[in-house]
Scaffold this active site. Sequence first.
Site, PDB file in Angstrom:
ATOM      1  N   ARG A  18      23.027 -43.459  29.160  1.00  0.00           N
ATOM      2  CA  ARG A  18      24.140 -42.526  29.342  1.00  0.00           C
ATOM      3  C   ARG A  18      23.786 -41.406  30.312  1.00  0.00           C
ATOM      4  O   ARG A  18      24.596 -40.508  30.550  1.00  0.00           O
ATOM      5  CB  ARG A  18      24.547 -41.934  27.993  1.00  0.00           C
ATOM      6  N   ARG A  21       1.750 -28.876   6.930  1.00  0.00           N
ATOM      7  CA  ARG A  21       1.141 -29.681   5.848  1.00  0.00           C
ATOM      8  C   ARG A  21       2.112 -30.785   5.429  1.00  0.00           C
ATOM      9  O   ARG A  21       2.559 -31.560   6.258  1.00  0.00           O
ATOM     10  CB  ARG A  21       0.705 -28.792   4.679  1.00  0.00           C
ATOM     11  N   ALA A  26       0.822  -1.209   0.000  1.00  0.00           N
ATOM     12  CA  ALA A  26       0.000   0.000   0.000  1.00  0.00           C
ATOM     13  C   ALA A  26       0.859   1.262   0.000  1.00  0.00           C
ATOM     14  O   ALA A  26       0.643   2.180  -0.804  1.00  0.00           O
ATOM     15  CB  ALA A  26      -0.932  -0.016   1.202  1.00  0.00           C
ATOM     16  N   ARG A  27       1.840   1.320   0.882  1.00  0.00           N
ATOM     17  CA  ARG A  27       2.624   2.549   1.001  1.00  0.00           C
ATOM     18  C   ARG A  27       3.571   2.755  -0.174  1.00  0.00           C
ATOM     19  O   ARG A  27       3.787   3.890  -0.611  1.00  0.00           O
ATOM     20  CB  ARG A  27       3.366   2.562   2.332  1.00  0.00           C
ATOM     21  N   ILE A  84       3.086 -20.034   6.766  1.00  0.00           N
ATOM     22  CA  ILE A  84       4.090 -20.478   7.741  1.00  0.00           C
ATOM     23  C   ILE A  84       4.789 -21.753   7.291  1.00  0.00           C
ATOM     24  O   ILE A  84       5.851 -22.102   7.812  1.00  0.00           O
ATOM     25  CB  ILE A  84       3.469 -20.695   9.132  1.00  0.00           C
ATOM     26  N   ASP A  85       4.212 -22.472   6.329  1.00  0.00           N
ATOM     27  CA  ASP A  85       4.702 -23.809   5.986  1.00  0.00           C
ATOM     28  C   ASP A  85       6.048 -23.812   5.266  1.00  0.00           C
ATOM     29  O   ASP A  85       6.720 -24.846   5.228  1.00  0.00           O
ATOM     30  CB  ASP A  85       3.672 -24.542   5.120  1.00  0.00           C
ATOM     31  N   ASP A  94       0.256 -21.610  -2.111  1.00  0.00           N
ATOM     32  CA  ASP A  94       0.265 -22.046  -3.503  1.00  0.00           C
ATOM     33  C   ASP A  94      -1.106 -21.958  -4.163  1.00  0.00           C
ATOM     34  O   ASP A  94      -1.220 -21.662  -5.352  1.00  0.00           O
ATOM     35  CB  ASP A  94       0.831 -23.459  -3.624  1.00  0.00           C
TER      36      ASP A  94
END
Length: 319
Positions: free
Chosen positions: A211, A171, A24-25, A126-127, A103
């Site tokens: 361990r 996903r 926008a800017r 985010i994927d 996508d």
Amino acid sequence: MKRIGILTSGGDAPGMNAAVRAVARKAMHEGLEVYGINYGFAGLVAGDIFKMNESTVGDKIQRGGTMLYSARYPQFAQEEGQLRGVEQLNKFGIEALVVIGGDGSYHGALALTRHGFNTIGLPGTIDNDIPYTDFTIGFDTAVNTVVEAVDRLRDTAASHERTFVIEVMGREAGDIALWSGVAGGAEDVIIPEHDFDVKKIASKLQSSRERGQKHAVILLAEGVMHADQFAKELAAHGDFQLRSTVLGHIVRGGAPSARDRVLASQMGSYAVELLLQGKGALAVGIENNKITAHDVRTLFDAKHHAELSLYTLAEELTF
């Protein structure tokens, strides 16, 4: 070109507002009128469109989610839906668009370009599963959110000497699990892009316990299987105190990281530059720390690949 539109589509991602602000800017700086389209392609078809100004996007860069809202609208894959969208664009005099999403959003961007409206796609998910970009808007924030949760869960895992299986979003891509696993020091990372053997994982856990490491954290990408199912399979190969946790939509929310804000700003500004050059059907990305653009059609046949060298590193640093 005098007017452009902006919409967000698909799942929300931290940094989408920073991208909207940048588009926008930058456009206003270039003397263009900017219109916001609410609820993605559904809002476009419905005519839920409004004129934006500088203050519309003020105090938004630090906010998660999307100020333009989002909705899935599979009907836009059909010619009828596209023509209804075109009708609204003509009604408002909008000549070009920037679409921010995953996508699926890119298919809509290509359709609008074919109908004469140059459209640029920005990778907002985010994927981190979009080809031809090293990072998507929102991925860095999501990883930071997961790592914070892993740190907290490790505290309780250590207190009770338990093994936590933590399922994260993504996903069919394992990037969130992989990056979070390395950053969170996970004892194992399970992703769709790499084979795994539950029996071997159980054996490594047992060796680690012998361990002196009495607790463990395993990061599991949702594209592999559900955390409860994985914990059940793991329990069949050893006497472990198991707990499963799903980090769901909390990973999509929250204020974007500084890195996501900068990335979204760079991509948003570049999208406007491309439109001013009369270009459309392009997908913006970042490759080797440089903002790039590819024909959106090439993304449909390409496949995102997780950084398997990072998987090797995760294996070398665990157990």
